[in-house]
Design a protein around this motif. Structure first.
Motif, PDB file in Angstrom:
ATOM      1  N   ALA A 407       0.835  -1.204   0.000  1.00  0.00           N
ATOM      2  CA  ALA A 407       0.000   0.000   0.000  1.00  0.00           C
ATOM      3  C   ALA A 407       0.872   1.257   0.000  1.00  0.00           C
ATOM      4  O   ALA A 407       0.601   2.227  -0.728  1.00  0.00           O
ATOM      5  CB  ALA A 407      -0.917  -0.008   1.213  1.00  0.00           C
ATOM      6  N   THR A 408       1.932   1.255   0.809  1.00  0.00           N
ATOM      7  CA  THR A 408       2.839   2.404   0.863  1.00  0.00           C
ATOM      8  C   THR A 408       3.525   2.609  -0.476  1.00  0.00           C
ATOM      9  O   THR A 408       3.700   3.745  -0.940  1.00  0.00           O
ATOM     10  CB  THR A 408       3.883   2.200   1.971  1.00  0.00           C
ATOM     11  OG1 THR A 408       3.219   2.038   3.226  1.00  0.00           O
ATOM     12  CG2 THR A 408       4.835   3.382   2.051  1.00  0.00           C
ATOM     13  N   ALA A 409       3.931   1.516  -1.124  1.00  0.00           N
ATOM     14  CA  ALA A 409       4.578   1.611  -2.438  1.00  0.00           C
ATOM     15  C   ALA A 409       3.617   2.220  -3.464  1.00  0.00           C
ATOM     16  O   ALA A 409       4.037   3.013  -4.316  1.00  0.00           O
ATOM     17  CB  ALA A 409       5.039   0.234  -2.891  1.00  0.00           C
ATOM     18  N   PHE A 460       0.168  11.632  -1.973  1.00  0.00           N
ATOM     19  CA  PHE A 460      -0.652  10.454  -1.685  1.00  0.00           C
ATOM     20  C   PHE A 460      -0.062   9.747  -0.471  1.00  0.00           C
ATOM     21  O   PHE A 460       1.157   9.590  -0.368  1.00  0.00           O
ATOM     22  CB  PHE A 460      -0.681   9.511  -2.892  1.00  0.00           C
ATOM     23  CG  PHE A 460      -1.350  10.087  -4.105  1.00  0.00           C
ATOM     24  CD1 PHE A 460      -2.663   9.759  -4.409  1.00  0.00           C
ATOM     25  CD2 PHE A 460      -0.668  10.955  -4.953  1.00  0.00           C
ATOM     26  CE1 PHE A 460      -3.280  10.284  -5.532  1.00  0.00           C
ATOM     27  CE2 PHE A 460      -1.275  11.487  -6.072  1.00  0.00           C
ATOM     28  CZ  PHE A 460      -2.584  11.158  -6.364  1.00  0.00           C
ATOM     29  N   SER A 461      -0.935   9.305   0.430  1.00  0.00           N
ATOM     30  CA  SER A 461      -0.452   8.653   1.658  1.00  0.00           C
ATOM     31  C   SER A 461      -1.433   7.582   2.119  1.00  0.00           C
ATOM     32  O   SER A 461      -2.603   7.575   1.726  1.00  0.00           O
ATOM     33  CB  SER A 461      -0.251   9.681   2.773  1.00  0.00           C
ATOM     34  OG  SER A 461      -1.477  10.318   3.087  1.00  0.00           O
ATOM     35  N   VAL A 482      -6.217   5.222  -0.003  1.00  0.00           N
ATOM     36  CA  VAL A 482      -5.140   6.169  -0.243  1.00  0.00           C
ATOM     37  C   VAL A 482      -5.712   7.581  -0.155  1.00  0.00           C
ATOM     38  O   VAL A 482      -6.695   7.908  -0.820  1.00  0.00           O
ATOM     39  CB  VAL A 482      -4.501   5.945  -1.627  1.00  0.00           C
ATOM     40  CG1 VAL A 482      -3.320   6.893  -1.828  1.00  0.00           C
ATOM     41  CG2 VAL A 482      -4.063   4.494  -1.800  1.00  0.00           C
ATOM     42  N   THR A 483      -5.092   8.408   0.665  1.00  0.00           N
ATOM     43  CA  THR A 483      -5.524   9.799   0.811  1.00  0.00           C
ATOM     44  C   THR A 483      -4.687  10.689  -0.104  1.00  0.00           C
ATOM     45  O   THR A 483      -3.449  10.655  -0.056  1.00  0.00           O
ATOM     46  CB  THR A 483      -5.372  10.276   2.266  1.00  0.00           C
ATOM     47  OG1 THR A 483      -6.156   9.443   3.116  1.00  0.00           O
ATOM     48  CG2 THR A 483      -5.843  11.718   2.417  1.00  0.00           C
ATOM     49  N   SER A 544     -12.414   6.713  -6.617  1.00  0.00           N
ATOM     50  CA  SER A 544     -12.123   7.974  -5.955  1.00  0.00           C
ATOM     51  C   SER A 544     -13.386   8.684  -5.488  1.00  0.00           C
ATOM     52  O   SER A 544     -14.434   8.603  -6.138  1.00  0.00           O
ATOM     53  CB  SER A 544     -11.357   8.904  -6.916  1.00  0.00           C
ATOM     54  OG  SER A 544     -10.223   8.243  -7.453  1.00  0.00           O
ATOM     55  N   GLN A 545     -13.259   9.370  -4.341  1.00  0.00           N
ATOM     56  CA  GLN A 545     -14.352  10.192  -3.820  1.00  0.00           C
ATOM     57  C   GLN A 545     -13.770  11.445  -3.177  1.00  0.00           C
ATOM     58  O   GLN A 545     -12.988  11.364  -2.224  1.00  0.00           O
ATOM     59  CB  GLN A 545     -15.167   9.416  -2.785  1.00  0.00           C
ATOM     60  CG  GLN A 545     -16.243  10.242  -2.099  1.00  0.00           C
ATOM     61  CD  GLN A 545     -17.295  10.760  -3.043  1.00  0.00           C
ATOM     62  OE1 GLN A 545     -17.930   9.979  -3.762  1.00  0.00           O
ATOM     63  NE2 GLN A 545     -17.493  12.070  -3.083  1.00  0.00           N
TER      64      GLN A 545
END
Length: 552
Positions: A407-409, A460-461, A482-483, A544-545
């Motif tokens: 997820a981090t990648a 993105f984080s 992902v934010t 996405s939202q």
């Protein structure tokens, strides 16, 4: 010799009397022909909301546990048995009473546990009981005690008021009545032998007499053989053997696990979600949707309502009712909370997409809440989710990347763009490519007009750990949110406003910002992480939202 025999007889008679009385009391008073040892009716109250036994009270398995309970104030009562970790989670932080000792057949010893006054979720609505009874009058359960830590719970059926009950606990041990009769028989035999030794005197022969024997067989003086000794020995052996066979075995399991949910219950959860979701969508009801959704999903739904209330004030473009059809459930084993299960289903109003949802139960008394939702294209190769397993440390080492690392990648890949070193690890879908292209366009525009756009950044984080499961194939399904934080800095002397689209749901077009614009978007990503050396990480879904927009 006569004195020794008399003393031995008295001892045997006393022992036999005591053993016989014990056997008779056990057989006809404590146990009875139903093989059940009962505590008798006991009045038990609680200052809290439940009365629960400790696992140590059920530390042997095999017998059948009987619990009869009725309320002394006429309120419906609930009686249930469940795994200790379920009960501990259900009662954690709430005032209740612990049943710490049972003395048959006279008393129960309890301890008050301090905590919140409640209310608790109504116990009969919860699906993790292994045995239960609920209603008015006397409620009874009969449960074959299983190996492992289990608890008995007695409480008022509504979960809101303190229980005041009469409880009778019973342990049905196979062959216990016969074992008690064996002890009684052994006692009677010992008593009879003792009496014989006291009363019967050895007779002396008046004159020696010749005993004729066959050649080679030694002659013996006439002496009676002790048949009563044989009977006593057989009786004692039978009684001891019967008693030992009736003793239940000690538990060997120190902890237990179970599937997060059963298929029927999961189908009911999805059906309830369908009904409430459609009602909330029709009314754009923030509070109603929060009763079935949690985590980032409810934030996304409520943001969608805020946008639609602004852009469609007349309510002409409401979300049409739909349902998730033919759900397939993946329910991993858990021995603690929180728990999750996954649903793969069709969508009633489209054949182009499928549905993947993750439900979470935070505690044993919490409702199931949808915490992740995605709609991968029908053409996407979603793996079989039956038989899902939680990801252990050992299992993570066998994957191309641990779930958190994957997820981090992805977040680093999206932040750095298509030329990121992380790009080689992923097989992106069309939605990821679109987001990357949009970010590249913004950077290009800013570079071409530096006086107007001083700087544009999109970071993105991963703000919350992803939820992940191992599939039958050995690959992992990773559900990550992902934010994206977008920030545009104005050039000197310029002001900006959001003039169209979804940002107007949060920032009216009339509001101008002298410093710059901001926007926050949540992206729900479903990743398929293969085993080491088995290929790239596949992005199955990326939706996405927008959840906020404004400026400074």
């Amino acid at each position: 010799m006569r004195v020794v025999r008399s003393v031995l007889g008295v001892l045997l008679a006393l022992i036999g009397l005591l053993v016989g009385l014990a056997g008779a009391a056990a057989a006809f008073w404590l146990i009875g022909p139903d093989n059940t040892l009962k505590s008798g009716d006991q009045h038990v109250t609680s200052k809290g909301l439940a009365i629960a036994s400790s696992p140590e009270l059920l530390d042997r398995h095999g017998p059948v546990l009987h619990v009869d309970a009725h309320s002394t104030n006429g309120k419906p009562v609930f009686v249930g048995v469940a795994r200790d970790f379920d009960v501990a989670s259900y009662l954690k932080g709430f005032a209740h009473t612990s049943l710490v000792q049972v003395q048959y057949p006279i008393a129960l010893t309890t301890q008050e546990q301090k905590g919140a006054s409640g209310p608790l979720a109504a116990p009969d609505t919860l699906d993790w009981w292994v045995a239960k009874a609920n209603g008015a009058g006397t409620q009874s359960i009969a449960w074959p005690i299983t190996d492992g830590p289990y608890d008995v719970v007695v409480m008022t059926a509504d979960g809101k008021t303190a229980p005041d009950v009469q409880v009778n606990l019973g342990i049905e041990i196979p062959h216990a009545f016969l074992a008690a009769l064996g002890v009684l028989l052994a006692g009677l035999v010992l008593l009879a032998v003792g009496i014989l030794l006291i009363l019967v005197r050895r007779r002396r022969p008046s004159a020696p007499h010749q005993v004729f024997t066959a050649p080679g067989v030694p002659a013996r003086q006439g002496q009676p053989v002790g048949p009563m000794r044989r009977v006593a020995a057989v009786g004692v052996v039978v009684a001891l053997a019967s008693s030992c066979s009736a003793i239940p075995e000690r538990d060997t399991l120190a902890s237990l696990t179970r599937p997060a949910i059963g298929n029927e219950t999961a189908a009911a959860v999805v059906k309830h979600y369908n009904e409430v979701n459609n009602a909330a969508n029709h009314r754009r009801d923030d509070k109603l949707i929060a009763t079935i959704e949690g985590g980032t999903v409810v934030r996304e739904s409520q943001a969608g309502y805020a946008i639609s209330r602004t852009l469609d004030k007349a309510g002409k473009d409401l979300v049409k009712p739909f349902t998730y059809t033919k759900p397939v459930v993946g329910a991993p084993e858990y021995g603690t909370y929180p728990m999750h299960f996954v649903v793969s289903a069709g969508i009633s109003d489209t054949k182009d997409y499928r549905y993947l949802g993750v439900w979470e139960r935070a505690t044993a008394g919490s409702p199931w809440m949808l915490t992740f939702a995605a709609a991968p294209p029908a053409a996407a190769k979603v793996p079989d989710i039956t038989g899902l397993r939680t990801v252990t440390n050992g299992g993570a080492k066998r994957l191309a990347a641990a779930p958190q690392a994957a997820a981090t990648a992805l977040a680093e890949y999206l932040t750095a763009g298509a030329k990121s070193p992380r790009a080689a690890s992923f097989a992106p879908n069309a939605s990821v490519t679109k987001v990357l292209a949009s970010a590249a366009d913004w950077r290009s525009t800013a570079a071409k007009q530096p006086k107007i756009y001083q700087n544009v950044t999109e970071d993105f984080s991963i703000d919350t750990p992803p939820t992940a499961f191992v599939t039958k194939s050995g690959a992992a399904l990773v559900f990550a949110t992902v934010t994206e934080d977008f920030k545009l800095e104005n050039g000197a002397g310029y002001s900006f406003n959001w003039s169209s689209g979804d940002p107007l749901g949060f920032s009216p077009a009339t509001v101008k910002y002298q410093g710059g614009l901001t926007r926050t978007t949540l992206h729900d990503a479903v990743l398929l992480v293969p085993a080491k050396g088995a290929g790239k990480i596949t992005v199955l879904s990326f939706e996405s939202q927008l959840i906020d927009a404004g400026g400074y």
